[in-house]
Design a protein around this motif. Structure first.
Motif, PDB file in Angstrom:
ATOM      1  N   TYR A 169      39.756  65.895  37.339  1.00  0.00           N
ATOM      2  CA  TYR A 169      38.920  64.389  37.135  1.00  0.00           C
ATOM      3  C   TYR A 169      38.108  64.338  36.396  1.00  0.00           C
ATOM      4  N   VAL A 170      37.285  65.282  35.882  1.00  0.00           N
ATOM      5  CA  VAL A 170      36.562  65.465  35.071  1.00  0.00           C
ATOM      6  C   VAL A 170      36.590  65.477  33.752  1.00  0.00           C
ATOM      7  N   ALA A 171      37.500  66.235  33.759  1.00  0.00           N
ATOM      8  CA  ALA A 171      38.469  66.209  32.097  1.00  0.00           C
ATOM      9  C   ALA A 171      39.297  65.077  32.229  1.00  0.00           C
ATOM     10  N   ALA A 172      39.243  64.422  33.238  1.00  0.00           N
ATOM     11  CA  ALA A 172      40.240  62.957  32.459  1.00  0.00           C
ATOM     12  C   ALA A 172      39.345  61.662  32.506  1.00  0.00           C
ATOM     13  N   LYS A 173      38.341  62.029  33.407  1.00  0.00           N
ATOM     14  CA  LYS A 173      37.378  60.664  32.572  1.00  0.00           C
ATOM     15  C   LYS A 173      36.578  60.940  31.959  1.00  0.00           C
ATOM     16  N   HIS A 174      36.169  62.323  31.530  1.00  0.00           N
ATOM     17  CA  HIS A 174      35.307  62.241  29.932  1.00  0.00           C
ATOM     18  C   HIS A 174      36.717  62.214  29.216  1.00  0.00           C
ATOM     19  N   GLY A 175      37.377  62.126  28.618  1.00  0.00           N
ATOM     20  CA  GLY A 175      38.144  61.862  27.571  1.00  0.00           C
ATOM     21  C   GLY A 175      39.015  60.321  28.014  1.00  0.00           C
ATOM     22  N   LEU A 176      38.329  59.970  28.849  1.00  0.00           N
ATOM     23  CA  LEU A 176      38.378  57.850  29.288  1.00  0.00           C
ATOM     24  C   LEU A 176      37.164  57.638  28.570  1.00  0.00           C
ATOM     25  N   VAL A 177      36.042  57.996  28.521  1.00  0.00           N
ATOM     26  CA  VAL A 177      35.309  57.354  27.906  1.00  0.00           C
ATOM     27  C   VAL A 177      34.827  57.774  26.280  1.00  0.00           C
ATOM     28  N   GLY A 178      35.943  58.957  25.571  1.00  0.00           N
ATOM     29  CA  GLY A 178      35.765  58.774  24.434  1.00  0.00           C
ATOM     30  C   GLY A 178      36.401  57.514  23.994  1.00  0.00           C
ATOM     31  N   LEU A 179      37.273  57.341  24.593  1.00  0.00           N
ATOM     32  CA  LEU A 179      39.292  56.808  24.451  1.00  0.00           C
ATOM     33  C   LEU A 179      37.981  55.116  24.297  1.00  0.00           C
ATOM     34  N   VAL A 180      37.850  54.688  25.450  1.00  0.00           N
ATOM     35  CA  VAL A 180      36.731  53.731  24.851  1.00  0.00           C
ATOM     36  C   VAL A 180      36.444  53.254  24.144  1.00  0.00           C
ATOM     37  N   LEU A 185      35.234  50.613  18.677  1.00  0.00           N
ATOM     38  CA  LEU A 185      34.683  50.578  16.860  1.00  0.00           C
ATOM     39  C   LEU A 185      36.332  50.439  16.507  1.00  0.00           C
ATOM     40  N   GLU A 186      37.594  50.165  17.532  1.00  0.00           N
ATOM     41  CA  GLU A 186      38.534  49.702  16.412  1.00  0.00           C
ATOM     42  C   GLU A 186      39.004  48.537  16.282  1.00  0.00           C
ATOM     43  N   LEU A 187      38.597  48.359  17.912  1.00  0.00           N
ATOM     44  CA  LEU A 187      38.687  46.617  18.331  1.00  0.00           C
ATOM     45  C   LEU A 187      37.938  45.492  18.148  1.00  0.00           C
ATOM     46  N   ALA A 188      36.400  46.318  17.221  1.00  0.00           N
ATOM     47  CA  ALA A 188      35.373  45.609  16.972  1.00  0.00           C
ATOM     48  C   ALA A 188      35.666  44.201  16.232  1.00  0.00           C
ATOM     49  N   PRO A 189      36.556  44.758  14.764  1.00  0.00           N
ATOM     50  CA  PRO A 189      36.883  43.378  14.139  1.00  0.00           C
ATOM     51  C   PRO A 189      37.585  42.632  14.595  1.00  0.00           C
ATOM     52  N   HIS A 190      37.828  42.450  15.628  1.00  0.00           N
ATOM     53  CA  HIS A 190      39.299  41.535  16.418  1.00  0.00           C
ATOM     54  C   HIS A 190      38.720  40.848  17.218  1.00  0.00           C
ATOM     55  N   GLY A 191      37.295  40.984  17.578  1.00  0.00           N
ATOM     56  CA  GLY A 191      36.159  40.273  18.241  1.00  0.00           C
ATOM     57  C   GLY A 191      36.539  40.942  19.869  1.00  0.00           C
ATOM     58  N   ILE A 192      37.336  41.939  20.317  1.00  0.00           N
ATOM     59  CA  ILE A 192      37.331  42.287  21.543  1.00  0.00           C
ATOM     60  C   ILE A 192      35.817  43.754  22.480  1.00  0.00           C
ATOM     61  N   ARG A 193      35.810  43.633  22.924  1.00  0.00           N
ATOM     62  CA  ARG A 193      34.671  44.846  23.298  1.00  0.00           C
ATOM     63  C   ARG A 193      35.116  45.566  23.688  1.00  0.00           C
ATOM     64  N   ALA A 194      35.005  46.629  24.237  1.00  0.00           N
ATOM     65  CA  ALA A 194      35.413  48.398  25.053  1.00  0.00           C
ATOM     66  C   ALA A 194      34.043  48.869  25.593  1.00  0.00           C
ATOM     67  N   ASN A 195      34.604  48.666  27.576  1.00  0.00           N
ATOM     68  CA  ASN A 195      33.627  49.253  27.680  1.00  0.00           C
ATOM     69  C   ASN A 195      33.543  49.560  29.275  1.00  0.00           C
ATOM     70  N   CYS A 196      32.629  51.013  29.724  1.00  0.00           N
ATOM     71  CA  CYS A 196      33.186  51.575  30.387  1.00  0.00           C
ATOM     72  C   CYS A 196      32.295  51.016  32.078  1.00  0.00           C
ATOM     73  N   VAL A 197      32.959  50.990  33.478  1.00  0.00           N
ATOM     74  CA  VAL A 197      32.046  51.267  34.059  1.00  0.00           C
ATOM     75  C   VAL A 197      32.391  51.920  35.571  1.00  0.00           C
ATOM     76  N   SER A 198      31.229  52.675  35.718  1.00  0.00           N
ATOM     77  CA  SER A 198      30.888  54.461  36.216  1.00  0.00           C
ATOM     78  C   SER A 198      30.607  54.208  37.711  1.00  0.00           C
ATOM     79  N   PRO A 199      31.559  53.938  38.842  1.00  0.00           N
ATOM     80  CA  PRO A 199      30.884  53.766  40.124  1.00  0.00           C
ATOM     81  C   PRO A 199      30.542  54.867  40.972  1.00  0.00           C
ATOM     82  N   GLY A 200      29.575  55.379  41.481  1.00  0.00           N
ATOM     83  CA  GLY A 200      29.331  56.042  42.353  1.00  0.00           C
ATOM     84  C   GLY A 200      30.193  56.243  43.721  1.00  0.00           C
ATOM     85  N   ASN A 201      29.640  57.327  45.164  1.00  0.00           N
ATOM     86  CA  ASN A 201      31.230  57.133  45.863  1.00  0.00           C
ATOM     87  C   ASN A 201      30.890  56.048  46.863  1.00  0.00           C
TER      88      ASN A 201
END
Length: 277
Positions: A169-180, A185-201
């Motif tokens: 789970y840690v590996a997948a979620k760390h990877g997802l942060v890098g993906l986002v 960076l890649e989507l900024a020229p197209h005006g598309i924003r990319a972010n994460c939300v990190s819930p607790g329990n």
């Protein structure tokens, strides 16, 4: 909050929990919804997963709120299934304005050398690759439409720090942060924003189950709810055992809105301080 009237919002893992909360709130804000969930049980998952009845109930709730909706059963691990539901939404409503990659699972806990390859891969396939599938199915149309937009991934404190016994789970979620962050960076020229939300329990079935109790209270065979929630609260600086789904929805809605028009490549933690403890 900005008005989402007429906006198209796609959400994975929408059958219950946080996904349902997001869908209903966007519906109340005037959005049109594209929703999907696996609606079935994976053998690697040690708690009951969402059903088709759960997804049907989410659809009923968003329609009750006045929203148009396209929904479907799709396994986030299978790109063609995700793309088919997304295309149905695009055919009905046009290109998405907001995409929330919310689908996620965890497997039975254990040290890295004790986990089965099957369990490790299942979590990475859903939580990381499934999120990419969700974005991949929507982004070409969003880019071509040229009207900007927002994509949001659900991570957790496990995407921000190491946690024992859930290394997949840690590996997948760390990877997802890098993906986002790369997407930002890649989507900024197209005006598309990319972010994460990190819930607790969060007070959903993925947290409120016997397998999670055993993870938090490994020294007892059948821990009570009181002991489980006391242990959970003890790990959170604000001293709360869980968030409510609506707490996470508030952050998602803000990230999707024009109030966050210059926010990209970042994360909002809604976790009572878990990520800093």
């Amino acid at each position: 909050m900005a008005d989402f009237d007429g906006k198209v919002v796609a959400i994975s893992g929408a059958a219950r929990g946080q996904g349902r909360s997001h869908a209903v709130r966007f519906a109340k804000e005037g959005a049109r919804l594209v929703l999907f969930d696996i609606c079935g049980q994976m053998s690697e998952v040690p708690y009951a997963m969402a059903t088709k009845n759960d997804l049907d109930e989410t659809v009923r709730l968003v329609q009750e709120a006045g929203a148009e909706v396209v929904s479907g059963v799709a396994d986030a691990r299978t790109y063609d299934e995700v793309a088919a539901v997304m295309q149905s939404g695009i055919d009905a409503f046009g290109s998405p304005d907001v995409v929330v990659a919310n689908a996620g699972i965890w497997s039975e806990a254990g040290a890295l050398w004790e986990m089965t390859p099957k369990d490790f891969r299942a979590v990475v396939d859903v939580d990381l690759i499934g999120a990419w599938h969700t974005f991949r199915a929507a982004l070409p149309t969003m880019v071509d439409a040229g009207k900007g937009g927002s994509i949001i991934a659900t991570i957790s404190a496990a995407g921000l720090k190491p946690l024992q016994n859930i290394g997949n789970y840690v590996a997948a979620k760390h990877g997802l942060v890098g993906l986002v962050k790369t997407a930002a960076l890649e989507l900024a020229p197209h005006g598309i924003r990319a972010n994460c939300v990190s819930p607790g329990n969060t007070n959903t079935p993925i947290f409120r189950n016997d397998a999670m109790k055993r993870l938090f209270v490994p020294d007892q065979d059948e821990p009570s709810d009181d002991v489980f929630l006391s242990r959970a609260a003890g790990m959170v600086p604000l001293g709360v055992p869980y968030m409510e789904p609506g707490d996470i929805t508030e952050a998602v809605l803000w990230l999707a809105s024009d109030h966050a028009r210059y926010v990209t490549g970042t994360n909002i933690s809604v976790d009572g301080g878990s990520a800093i403890s």
